[in-house]
Design an enzyme around this catalytic site. Structure first.
Site, PDB file in Angstrom:
ATOM      1  N   ARG A  26     -46.052 -41.607  -5.242  1.00  9.84           N
ATOM      2  CA  ARG A  26     -46.270 -43.021  -5.539  1.00  9.84           C
ATOM      3  C   ARG A  26     -45.000 -43.767  -5.913  1.00  9.84           C
ATOM      4  NH1 ARG A  26     -51.055 -41.399  -6.262  1.00  9.84           N
ATOM      5  NH2 ARG A  26     -50.077 -39.695  -7.370  1.00  9.84           N
ATOM      6  N   THR A  27     -44.290 -43.239  -6.910  1.00 10.81           N
ATOM      7  CA  THR A  27     -43.180 -43.998  -7.458  1.00 10.81           C
ATOM      8  C   THR A  27     -42.060 -44.178  -6.428  1.00 10.81           C
ATOM      9  OG1 THR A  27     -43.732 -43.085  -9.615  1.00 10.81           O
ATOM     10  CG2 THR A  27     -41.604 -44.158  -9.407  1.00 10.81           C
TER      11      THR A  27
ATOM     12  N   LYS B 102     -27.003 -26.949  -4.195  1.00 10.48           N
ATOM     13  CA  LYS B 102     -25.808 -26.092  -4.169  1.00 10.48           C
ATOM     14  C   LYS B 102     -25.110 -26.089  -5.518  1.00 10.48           C
ATOM     15  CE  LYS B 102     -24.910 -27.403   0.634  1.00 10.48           C
ATOM     16  NZ  LYS B 102     -24.036 -28.265   1.433  1.00 10.48           N
TER      17      LYS B 102
ATOM     18  N   ARG C 147     -35.236 -40.614 -10.967  1.00  9.28           N
ATOM     19  CA  ARG C 147     -36.254 -39.783 -11.607  1.00  9.28           C
ATOM     20  C   ARG C 147     -35.614 -38.428 -11.837  1.00  9.28           C
ATOM     21  NH1 ARG C 147     -42.470 -38.867 -10.341  1.00  9.28           N
ATOM     22  NH2 ARG C 147     -42.425 -40.821 -11.494  1.00  9.28           N
TER      23      ARG C 147
ATOM     24  N   HIS D 185     -41.258 -43.867 -18.652  1.00  8.30           N
ATOM     25  CA  HIS D 185     -41.511 -44.303 -17.275  1.00  8.30           C
ATOM     26  C   HIS D 185     -41.848 -45.791 -17.347  1.00  8.30           C
ATOM     27  CE1 HIS D 185     -42.499 -44.363 -13.173  1.00  8.30           C
ATOM     28  NE2 HIS D 185     -43.464 -43.481 -13.108  1.00  8.30           N
TER      29      HIS D 185
END
Lengths: 181, 312
Positions: B54-55, B82, B104, B134
């Protein structure tokens, strides 16, 4: 009020200008059937409603009125802090194949109208777009001209034109501030 | 405002400005041309170190509707796997000219580090950091509440909202408590004691362990997902017991006042915190929350990037 300010249009002048613009719009459109008036916030919206009232008095028909906020289409967004948006309301039925009359208080550089034409382009495809302004103060920076003008006010760039309408400012008047050169 | 890192960064006026702006931008979604030229030439990087549906899509759609160029960066499949550090990733993005980074990250505080370390010059938007915050989710929840319960304008003064479930691991709960408080709503957190965060008594909200006594008095209930991926210990005896005591089923939903709405930030675990028939009921506004998320994120991107760089 600023001692250098002087009133160039009072409420009676503004009323006469609006009635004349309404007559001209109806004359050019040969009626009011396909007309839509879109005011540019804030004062253009109030003026659009008054023109619609005047058209209703002449023709006996209601002309749809809406508002078109141009903030997101401005070309100077990056030169100022982010601005709050004004409402955009397009009358039901949209603008497709209609004659849209944009209504604003002052025509100056023409950049607002340029932005309004861009905004209108994203809303739909009118059959024609016309421009009505209460005051044309000159100093255009773009090839844009009004179709209906309440008053031509030749000004110097150091002057300011202030339009007040009762719906927003509590009174109807147009003043010029600053000294002419 | 240059960054959006925490819901607490927003004053009441700023939060209402975001919601008002989102309300105007929502109309763009109904047009045939769903695009505005406002952020033409700006680059927005979606920097996602954690999975998201969603975000990430919401931010991508929001940025594209404003004509920004969008670069999606997922840690999986990048040099992060890596062993590249956040700093080097940030310096790379800066070198490529990112105007905004939507991040995020699994670690609480990563967006703050990114915004204040001097690695990048652009705006940072927190799209969820660990169990911390959030803020855009809280804004879209506030927007949804305002549409349903406040006729789409002003603040949320006097609204009562219950947030139920895994508060301990929820960044959504923390951001919502902060923003709701700013906007004048009263929040009650409901969870088993094991899923209440340490120090919750200092949060600006009330706390309850019994969902059934709270529900009759709220205007909205927000169900949270049980975040099994963050649980490294046993927090409740069984999922069945959890769902019996704290899940929202039809019988429990009937205790809500008639006007109250049911919200969920997604992703839902149907049958766990919310039953399928509740999730599909007309009182559930989850799909609308997703749509509102795009409008709210457009508003945030516009307010952060739409003006002059110095004064925002």
């Amino acid at each position: 009020m600023d001692s250098r300010a002087h009133v160039v249009l009072d409420d009676a002048d503004i009323g006469r200008a609006i009635r004349r613009i309404a007559h001209e719009i109806v004359e050019r459109a040969r009626g009011s059937e396909s007309l839509i008036l879109l005011g540019i916030p804030t004062r253009g919206v109030a003026l659009a409603h008054r023109i619609a009232d005047a058209v209703a008095a002449i023709e006996g028909t209601e002309v749809p009125v809406g508002s078109l906020d141009i903030t997101l289409y401005r070309d100077d967004l990056r030169m100022r802090p982010a601005r709050a948006l004004e409402p955009t309301t397009i009358p039901a039925g949209g603008v497709d194949d209609k004659v849209v009359v944009l209504v604003d208080d002052v025509l100056f550089s023409g950049r607002t109208i340029r932005a309004a034409l861009d905004a209108l382009n994203d809303v739909g495809r009118p059959s024609a777009v016309q421009l009505a302004v209460l005051v044309d103060r000159g100093h255009r920076q773009l090839p844009i001209r009004p179709d209906y003008v309440g008053k031509n006010l030749p000004t110097s760039l150091t002057e300011q034109v202030r339009v007040e309408v009762a719906e927003v400012d509590g009174a109807d008047q147009v003043t010029i501030l600053g000294e002419p050169q | 405002m240059k960054h959006l890192l925490s819901a607490a960064d927003l004053s009441r006026d700023e939060a209402v400005l975001v919601l008002d702006t989102a309300a105007e931008l929502a109309a763009v979604t109904d047009r045939s041309v769903k695009k505005l030229p406002t952020l033409r030439g700006r680059t927005v990087v979606n920097l996602f170190f954690e999975d998201s549906t969603r975000t990430r899509i919401s931010f991508e759609v929001a940025a594209k509707r404003l004509s920004a160029d969008v670069i999606n960066f997922a840690a999986k499949g990048s040099s992060v796997s890596k062993g590249e550090s956040l700093k080097d990733t940030a310096l790379t993005l800066e070198a490529m000219g990112a105007d905004a980074v939507v991040i995020r990250h699994g670690s609480s505080g990563a967006p703050h580090r990114l915004a204040t370390a001097g690695w990048i010059g652009g705006s940072v938007v927190n799209a969820g950091d660990g169990t911390h915050e959030h803020p855009t989710q809280a804004l879209l929840d506030a927007f949804t509440l305002r549409r349903h319960l406040r006729e789409g304008s002003g603040d949320l003064d006097g609204l009562r909202v219950a947030i139920v479930g895994d508060i301990l691991h929820s960044r959504v709960a923390r951001s919502n408590v902060l923003l709701m408080r700013t906007l004048g709503a009263e929040v009650t957190l409901i969870a088993p004691p094991t899923l209440m965060p340490y120090g919750v008594e200092s949060w600006p909200c009330s706390v309850s362990y019994d969902i059934d006594t709270v529900l009759p008095d709220v205007d909205a209930v927000m169900m949270l997902r049980v975040q099994a991926e963050r649980m490294h210990a046993a927090y409740f005896p069984s999922t069945l017991e959890y769902s019996r005591l704290y899940g929202l089923d039809v019988a429990r939903m009937s205790r809500l006042p008639d006007h109250a709405i049911v919200m969920h930030p997604g992703p839902m675990n149907r049958g766990m915190e919310i039953s399928a028939d509740v999730a599909d009921s007309p009182r559930a506004v989850m799909v609308e929350q997703v749509a509102n998320g795009v409008s709210v994120r457009m508003a945030v991107l516009y307010l952060l990037l739409g003006g002059m760089k110095e004064d925002i």
